[in-house]
Enzyme design. Structure first.
Site, short mmCIF file in Angstrom:
data_model
loop_
_atom_site.label_atom_id
_atom_site.label_comp_id
_atom_site.label_asym_id
_atom_site.label_seq_id
_atom_site.Cartn_x
_atom_site.Cartn_y
_atom_site.Cartn_z
N ASP A 1 8.91 -1.01 16.93
CA ASP A 1 8.48 -0.06 17.97
C ASP A 1 7.64 -0.77 19.04
OD1 ASP A 1 6.14 -0.46 16.58
OD2 ASP A 1 5.75 1.65 16.16
N ASP B 1 12.41 0.33 12.71
CA ASP B 1 10.99 0.66 12.62
C ASP B 1 10.80 2.15 12.95
OD1 ASP B 1 8.36 0.03 12.22
OD2 ASP B 1 8.08 -0.98 14.16
N LYS C 1 11.16 0.59 8.24
CA LYS C 1 9.75 0.21 8.05
C LYS C 1 8.89 1.37 8.52
CE LYS C 1 7.42 -2.81 10.85
NZ LYS C 1 6.26 -1.97 11.26
N GLU D 1 4.44 2.51 8.91
CA GLU D 1 3.09 1.93 8.96
C GLU D 1 2.12 2.69 8.05
OE1 GLU D 1 1.56 1.40 12.93
OE2 GLU D 1 3.27 0.17 13.53
N GLU E 1 -0.51 -7.33 8.91
CA GLU E 1 -0.78 -7.68 10.32
C GLU E 1 -2.27 -7.82 10.58
OE1 GLU E 1 1.32 -5.43 13.32
OE2 GLU E 1 0.10 -6.26 14.94
O1 KIV Z 1 6.96 -3.17 15.92
C1 KIV Z 1 6.89 -4.37 15.61
O2 KIV Z 1 7.33 -5.25 16.33
C2 KIV Z 1 6.24 -4.69 14.35
C3 KIV Z 1 6.02 -6.13 14.03
C4 KIV Z 1 4.90 -6.66 14.82
C5 KIV Z 1 5.83 -6.35 12.58
O3 KIV Z 1 5.87 -3.82 13.64
#
Ligand code: KIV
Length: 299
Positions: free
Chosen positions: A50, A89, A119, A121, A188
């Protein structure tokens, strides 16, 4: 290993890589040509992050990007990839409200864009969402530490886990995500020594971004590592190329050549027509009757 010899990277393959101590290479991509380049370069995992909101769409945070935009970018990336594992994401607002919403949007990444995994968060409430998505049959990668979708609540884009208490909370979140079946996790902006202390507790692959060298792999944002993006550059970014300067030089030269008449050149960049056809056209254009009669709506 040549591109032809490479096998598709799967979720079990990442576990094997961790077991064997082989470092996992992950990068973001948001379109077809960069996906092709990531594939050719032999990266293991491609994330349609994202971060697209910032580095592609020009927002100053990751929160504005929505599912439709993410699915469109992930589909383009899918078309450019052969072997890397492709992760979509889940953007801000696409999974927090309920397990049903989380599953629905994870399924969009799989069905509409051909992603292999998703993914999300944070720990806390996201653990339940991760569990639900895993149970629906979609592999999930976690993400703890600096979680940009909730950067405001964290006090900005800052390193996390800098006290024993906050580092312990990070460990709890990571372990909770592992226990509900996440196949891997992103760490991160976490102090390297904290990562090193947590690694022996974690059985799933840990991919670091600003989390030191002790992780099982690394991820960087493509536009940061190639030097395309001019915005905020976190401490953990290493720039491997200066693509922005190359693009700028190319465009300036193009503009210059158009203005001076050097481009397009004839015959290199022009099409030809047989001489007799050209002469016939010239006769036609010279005809008295042509002027003003064959207006486009008469044709
Ligand atoms: O959105 C993204 O690019 C990420 C990476 C930094 C892991 O979550």
């Amino acid at each position: 290993m040549s591109a032809a010899e490479r096998q598709p990277v799967t979720v079990p393959r990442l576990a094997e890589m961790k077991e064997a101590g082989e470092r996992i290479v992950m990068v973001t991509a948001y379109d077809y040509p960069s996906a092709q380049i990531a594939d050719e370069a032999g990266v293991d995992v491609v994330l349609v992050g994202d971060t697209a909101a910032m580095v592609v769409l020009g927002h100053d945070a990751t929160t504005p990007v929505g599912m439709d935009e993410m699915v469109m970018m992930a589909s383009a990336v899918r078309r450019g990839l052969k072997t890397p594992l492709l992760i979509g994401d889940l953007p801000f607002g696409s999974y927090e409200a309920s397990n049903e919403l989380a599953i629905e949007n994870a399924q969009r990444f799989v069905k509409e864009a051909g992603c292999d995994a998703v993914k999300l968060e944070r720990g806390g409430p996201s653990v339940d969402r991760a569990r639900a998505i895993v149970r629906s049959g979609i592999p999930v990668m976690g993400h703890v530490g600096l979680t940009p979708q909730t950067a405001n609540a964290l006090g900005g884009f800052k390193a996390q886990g800098k006290t024993a208490e906050t580092a312990a909370r990070l460990a709890e979140d990571a372990l909770a995500l592992q226990s509900v079946g996440c196949f891997a996790i992103v760490f991160e902006a976490i102090p390297a020594a904290v990562t090193e202390a947590l690694m022996p507790k974690l059985e799933f692959p840990v991919i670091g971004i600003g989390a030191g060298p002790a992780t099982d792999g690394q991820v960087l944002v493509l536009h940061d590592l190639l030097g395309v993006y001019e915005g905020r550059k976190p401490k953990f970014v290493k720039q491997y190329a200066d693509v922005r300067s190359e693009m700028l030089n190319g465009l300036r030269t193009y503009a210059d050549e158009v203005r001076t008449g050097q481009f397009p050149a004839d015959p290199e960049h022009s099409y030809s027509i047989p001489q007799e056809e050209l002469e016939e056209l010239a006769r036609y254009l010279e005809e008295e009757s042509l002027a003003g009669t064959n207006t486009p709506w008469d044709w």
